[in-house]
Every structure is written in structure tokens, then in C-alpha cells.
Design a protein around this motif. Structure first.
Motif, PDB file in Angstrom:
ATOM      1  N   GLN A  10      49.077  41.526  51.896  1.00 39.72           N
ATOM      2  CA  GLN A  10      49.898  42.731  52.124  1.00 39.72           C
ATOM      3  C   GLN A  10      50.628  43.171  50.862  1.00 39.72           C
ATOM      4  N   LYS A  11      50.629  42.294  49.864  1.00 38.59           N
ATOM      5  CA  LYS A  11      51.232  42.655  48.584  1.00 38.59           C
ATOM      6  C   LYS A  11      50.281  43.601  47.845  1.00 38.59           C
ATOM      7  N   GLY A  12      50.854  44.632  47.247  1.00 38.30           N
ATOM      8  CA  GLY A  12      50.028  45.632  46.556  1.00 38.30           C
ATOM      9  C   GLY A  12      49.619  45.186  45.166  1.00 38.30           C
ATOM     10  N   GLY A  13      48.483  45.705  44.712  1.00 34.07           N
ATOM     11  CA  GLY A  13      48.060  45.529  43.324  1.00 34.07           C
ATOM     12  C   GLY A  13      47.747  44.120  42.883  1.00 34.07           C
ATOM     13  N   VAL A  14      47.295  43.275  43.813  1.00 36.08           N
ATOM     14  CA  VAL A  14      47.005  41.880  43.447  1.00 36.08           C
ATOM     15  C   VAL A  14      45.529  41.642  43.099  1.00 36.08           C
ATOM     16  N   GLY A  15      44.719  42.705  43.234  1.00 35.62           N
ATOM     17  CA  GLY A  15      43.292  42.561  42.904  1.00 35.62           C
ATOM     18  C   GLY A  15      42.366  42.483  44.106  1.00 35.62           C
ATOM     19  N   LYS A  16      42.814  43.000  45.256  1.00 35.73           N
ATOM     20  CA  LYS A  16      41.958  42.997  46.464  1.00 35.73           C
ATOM     21  C   LYS A  16      40.693  43.824  46.222  1.00 35.73           C
ATOM     22  N   THR A  17      40.920  45.079  45.810  1.00 31.14           N
ATOM     23  CA  THR A  17      39.788  46.001  45.670  1.00 31.14           C
ATOM     24  C   THR A  17      38.862  45.566  44.539  1.00 31.14           C
ATOM     25  N   PRO A  41      43.014  53.527  53.094  1.00 28.17           N
ATOM     26  CA  PRO A  41      43.010  54.987  52.926  1.00 28.17           C
ATOM     27  C   PRO A  41      43.023  55.435  51.450  1.00 28.17           C
ATOM     28  N   GLN A  42      43.405  54.543  50.545  1.00 32.42           N
ATOM     29  CA  GLN A  42      43.355  54.916  49.122  1.00 32.42           C
ATOM     30  C   GLN A  42      41.911  55.137  48.654  1.00 32.42           C
ATOM     31  N   GLY A  43      40.961  54.543  49.366  1.00 35.31           N
ATOM     32  CA  GLY A  43      39.534  54.753  49.063  1.00 35.31           C
ATOM     33  C   GLY A  43      39.094  54.255  47.707  1.00 35.31           C
ATOM     34  N   THR A 184      44.024  35.662  40.709  1.00 32.03           N
ATOM     35  CA  THR A 184      43.544  36.837  39.964  1.00 32.03           C
ATOM     36  C   THR A 184      44.454  37.137  38.761  1.00 32.03           C
ATOM     37  N   MET A 185      43.928  37.937  37.835  1.00 23.74           N
ATOM     38  CA  MET A 185      44.681  38.376  36.647  1.00 23.74           C
ATOM     39  C   MET A 185      45.349  37.182  35.985  1.00 23.74           C
ATOM     40  N   TYR A 186      44.584  36.118  35.921  1.00 22.68           N
ATOM     41  CA  TYR A 186      45.110  34.822  35.497  1.00 22.68           C
ATOM     42  C   TYR A 186      45.294  34.756  33.987  1.00 22.68           C
ATOM     43  N   VAL A 212      38.869  30.996  38.614  1.00 28.11           N
ATOM     44  CA  VAL A 212      40.020  31.890  38.455  1.00 28.11           C
ATOM     45  C   VAL A 212      39.517  33.170  37.796  1.00 28.11           C
ATOM     46  N   ILE A 213      40.116  34.298  38.201  1.00 26.23           N
ATOM     47  CA  ILE A 213      39.716  35.575  37.612  1.00 26.23           C
ATOM     48  C   ILE A 213      40.692  35.889  36.468  1.00 26.23           C
ATOM     49  N   PRO A 214      40.207  35.937  35.232  1.00 22.03           N
ATOM     50  CA  PRO A 214      41.120  36.182  34.119  1.00 22.03           C
ATOM     51  C   PRO A 214      41.570  37.644  34.082  1.00 22.03           C
ATOM     52  N   ARG A 215      42.667  37.884  33.428  1.00 19.54           N
ATOM     53  CA  ARG A 215      43.036  39.275  33.144  1.00 19.54           C
ATOM     54  C   ARG A 215      42.027  39.775  32.118  1.00 19.54           C
ATOM     55  N   ASN A 216      41.319  40.833  32.456  1.00 20.08           N
ATOM     56  CA  ASN A 216      40.245  41.306  31.584  1.00 20.08           C
ATOM     57  C   ASN A 216      40.142  42.823  31.696  1.00 20.08           C
ATOM     58  N   VAL A 217      40.277  43.491  30.571  1.00 19.17           N
ATOM     59  CA  VAL A 217      40.359  44.946  30.573  1.00 19.17           C
ATOM     60  C   VAL A 217      39.082  45.603  31.107  1.00 19.17           C
TER      61      VAL A 217
HETATM   62  N1  LIG Z   1      41.444  40.598  36.581  1.00 23.89           N
HETATM   63  C1  LIG Z   1      41.951  41.783  36.202  1.00 23.89           C
HETATM   64  N2  LIG Z   1      42.177  42.078  34.905  1.00 23.89           N
HETATM   65  C2  LIG Z   1      42.706  43.253  34.529  1.00 23.89           C
HETATM   66  N3  LIG Z   1      43.047  44.228  35.381  1.00 23.89           N
HETATM   67  C3  LIG Z   1      42.850  44.004  36.699  1.00 23.89           C
HETATM   68  C4  LIG Z   1      42.284  42.781  37.186  1.00 23.89           C
HETATM   69  N4  LIG Z   1      42.223  42.849  38.535  1.00 23.89           N
HETATM   70  C5  LIG Z   1      42.702  44.050  38.883  1.00 23.89           C
HETATM   71  N5  LIG Z   1      43.084  44.756  37.787  1.00 23.89           N
HETATM   72  C6  LIG Z   1      43.712  46.080  37.764  1.00 23.89           C
HETATM   73  O1  LIG Z   1      44.971  45.967  38.438  1.00 23.89           O
HETATM   74  C7  LIG Z   1      45.190  47.083  39.295  1.00 23.89           C
HETATM   75  C8  LIG Z   1      45.311  46.611  40.748  1.00 23.89           C
HETATM   76  O2  LIG Z   1      44.078  46.033  41.131  1.00 23.89           O
HETATM   77  P1  LIG Z   1      43.416  46.357  42.554  1.00 23.89           P
HETATM   78  O3  LIG Z   1      43.352  47.810  42.793  1.00 23.89           O
HETATM   79  O4  LIG Z   1      42.139  45.595  42.635  1.00 23.89           O
HETATM   80  O5  LIG Z   1      44.497  45.694  43.492  1.00 23.89           O
HETATM   81  P2  LIG Z   1      44.693  45.901  45.068  1.00 23.89           P
HETATM   82  O6  LIG Z   1      45.289  44.645  45.579  1.00 23.89           O
HETATM   83  O7  LIG Z   1      43.437  46.361  45.691  1.00 23.89           O
HETATM   84  O8  LIG Z   1      45.751  47.092  45.076  1.00 23.89           O
HETATM   85  P3  LIG Z   1      46.285  47.877  46.396  1.00 23.89           P
HETATM   86  O9  LIG Z   1      47.235  46.935  47.039  1.00 23.89           O
HETATM   87  O10 LIG Z   1      46.919  49.105  45.865  1.00 23.89           O
HETATM   88  O11 LIG Z   1      45.089  48.154  47.242  1.00 23.89           O
HETATM   89  C9  LIG Z   1      44.020  48.016  39.054  1.00 23.89           C
HETATM   90  O12 LIG Z   1      44.369  48.960  38.087  1.00 23.89           O
HETATM   91  C10 LIG Z   1      42.918  47.103  38.538  1.00 23.89           C
HETATM   92  O13 LIG Z   1      41.995  47.779  37.711  1.00 23.89           O
END
Ligand SMILES: Nc1ncnc2c1ncn2[C@@H]1O[C@H](COP(=O)(O)OP(=O)(O)OP(=O)(O)O)[C@@H](O)[C@H]1O
Ligand SMILES: [Mg+2]
Length: 267
Positions: A10-17, A41-43, A184-186, A212-217
């Protein structure tokens, strides 16, 4: 029947999508048949898979509200290698309409039952809240993948999610289990990351994916090209990590299948 996994937190922006898209593409690269369901809904999972969310004739909205069949809504974007049940802002309306509908928590489960035979894996991308859309995903799923960043508040949010999962197991979906926690974003250079990671493993043990998923641009850039990172930069650290994760997901699945066969032969 395909294994249905909800990717949720439920936390936003953690790398779900990001995890949904790239795990789907990596599983497809190992010749698994994959469907990605976009319940947010963000699609973003829709766009990131190469489907235009503004041009949807049929979407998750129609499927949830019974206005269209799932067969008509599924798209097959060529580049990504997996199928997509797309969604967009209309899904918000579905959430409202569901409230007065019969079987409101199991609409997605019923729809997926129609196509589950065609896939090895069905991944559901959830919105960042524990709402009716997420409940539909958790009612349909067998396992939950929880992406999380190793930071201070991460563990706190996890407690609420675990309680929700326990509640769902006791009511609408007894078979629901934690499939895996994904870091994620480790960034191991950050001291707190290592500390939280250690706590996570001591609490959840084997449930934490080794990968682990590294932080990767490259992972952040790929969606703007409407493709998974494998199609954008297959040699990037991000692409390699998600391929490793797919390997782990498949091995866990094969192990469970093996156990089930053993049980059947024994009985
Ligand atoms: N491993 C990573 N390294 C660098 N950037 C990342 C990584 N994973 C995700 N991001 C970036 O971080 C942001 C959030 O990622 P993402 O959209 O996957 O999260 P989310 O949990 O789906 O967000 P939301 O809660 O809004 O649905 C995005 O801009 C994405 O490109
Ligand atoms: Mg998302």
C-alpha cells in the motif's frame, strides 16, 4: 492453471509496477506464458508494456463491472512478449460501481478463471492502497509478492499489509500466502539499507527473495519507451536482476508443483 500472483504494497513508489512489468517480461523470456493485469487507475503498467492507456476500447473497467468479456479486453503488445489486461483512470469508476455489486470482492477472480488455463503466470499490479481494487487482486491471487525499499518506515507498513493478508485468508481466500518479499532500489552503500535488510531476513527468512533489485537508471528510463528493460538495455544491472528474480519465481513454483505431485502420488 496459471499461477496468479498479486504484486502489492500500500506504500507508494516502492517499485510495484516496475517489478510487475520486468518480471512479466523476464518470465516471458524463459518461455513462460504470462498475463499482466493492471489494477491501478494510474495505468503505468499498461503504458510501460507498450499499450496506449488513452485508447482502450475495453479495459479492466469493463471486465470488473461486467460490461465486457476479459477475452475482448486482453491485448498482446508485440514488443513486450506477454499479454496485458490494460487499465486506466476508468478503473476508479469501477471501484465505486463495485460497492453496490454482488460479489464485489471476487469479480476479478471470476474473470481470470476464464483465461487462467492459457497462462503459466498471471501478475497483478495493484494500486498503492488497500482498497476494493487491491482486495479483488488479493481474492484472485494465490501468492503475494511484496516489493519494498529497505528504509525505516518500510517495516511499519508491512505490519498493516500482513494483517490484511491474514484477514483475507480467513474470509474470501484461504489459499492466499506470501510468495516473496522483494528488496527494490537497493543501495548497499546506505547503512540503513543493510540494517533493514537484516531485520527483514530475521523476521521473514526464506520468504525474502535472494535476488535484490539494484537502483538502476535503465529501469526508470525504459517505461518512457513503452518497453520492459530487457528490450531497452538487456545488459543493464536492472535487466539482469529481474531475470534472476524470474529464475527464483520459477524455481519456487516448480518446487510447489513437485510437492503437490508427491502428495497426490502418496495419497
Ligand atoms: N530499481 C529501480 N531503480 C531506479 N528507479 C526505479 C527502480 N524501481 C523503480 N524505479 C522508479 O521509481 C519510481 C516508482 O517506481 P514504480 O512506479 O515501479 O513504483 P510503484 O510502487 O508502482 O508506485 P505507485 O505506488 O505509484 O504505483 C518510478 O519512477 C520508477 O521508474
Ligand atoms: Mg505502480
Amino acid at each position: 492453471m496459471g499461477k496468479i500472483l498479486a504484486v502489492t504494497n500500500q506504500k507508494g513508489g516502492v517499485g510495484k509496477t516496475t517489478s510487475c512489468i520486468n518480471l512479466a517480461a523476464s518470465l516471458a523470456a524463459t518461455k513462460r506464458r504470462v498475463l499482466l493485469v493492471d489494477m491501478d487507475p494510474q495505468g503505468n503498467a499498461t503504458t510501460g508494456s507498450g499499450v496506449d492507456k488513452h485508447e482502450l476500447e475495453r479495459s479492466v473497467y469493463h471486465v470488473l463491472t461486467g460490461q465486457g468479456s476479459i477475452h475482448d479486453a486482453i491485448q498482446k503488445p508485440e514488443e513486450s512478449g506477454y499479454d496485458v489486461l490494460p487499465g486506466n483512470a476508468d478503473t476508479t469508476a469501477a471501484e465505486v460501481e463495485l460497492m453496490t455489486m454482488e460479489g464485489k470482492e471476487t469479480r476479478l477472480r471470476d474473470a481470470l478463471a476464464e483465461v487462467a488455463d492459457r497462462y503459466d503466470f498471471i501478475l497483478i499490479d495493484c494500486p498503492p492502497s488497500l482498497n476494493m481494487l487491491t482486495l479483488n487482486a488479493l481474492a484472485a491471487a494465490e501468492g503475494v509478492i511484496i516489493p519494498m525499499q529497505c528504509e525505516y518506515y518500510a517495516l511499519e507498513g508491512l505490519t498493516a499489509l500482513m494483517e490484511t493478508i491474514t484477514g483475507i485468508r480467513q474470509t474470501i481466500n484461504p489459499r492466499l500466502h506470501i510468495e516473496g518479499l522483494l528488496r527494490t532500489m537497493y543501495d548497499p552503500r546506505i547503512g540503513l539499507t543493510n540494517e533493514v535488510s537484516r531485520q527483514l531476513i530475521s523476521h521473514f527468512g526464506e520468504q525474502v527473495y535472494r535476488t535484490v533489485i539494484p537502483r538502476n537508471v535503465r529501469l526508470a528510463e525504459a517505461p518512457s519507451h513503452g518497453v520492459p528493460v530487457l528490450n531497452y538495455d538487456k545488459n543493464s544491472r536492472g535487466a539482469i536482476a529481474y531475470l534472476a528474480l524470474a529464475g527464483e519465481v520459477v524455481r519456487r513454483q516448480d518446487k510447489v508443483k513437485g510437492l503437490n505431485t508427491e502428495r497426490k502420488t502418496a495419497s
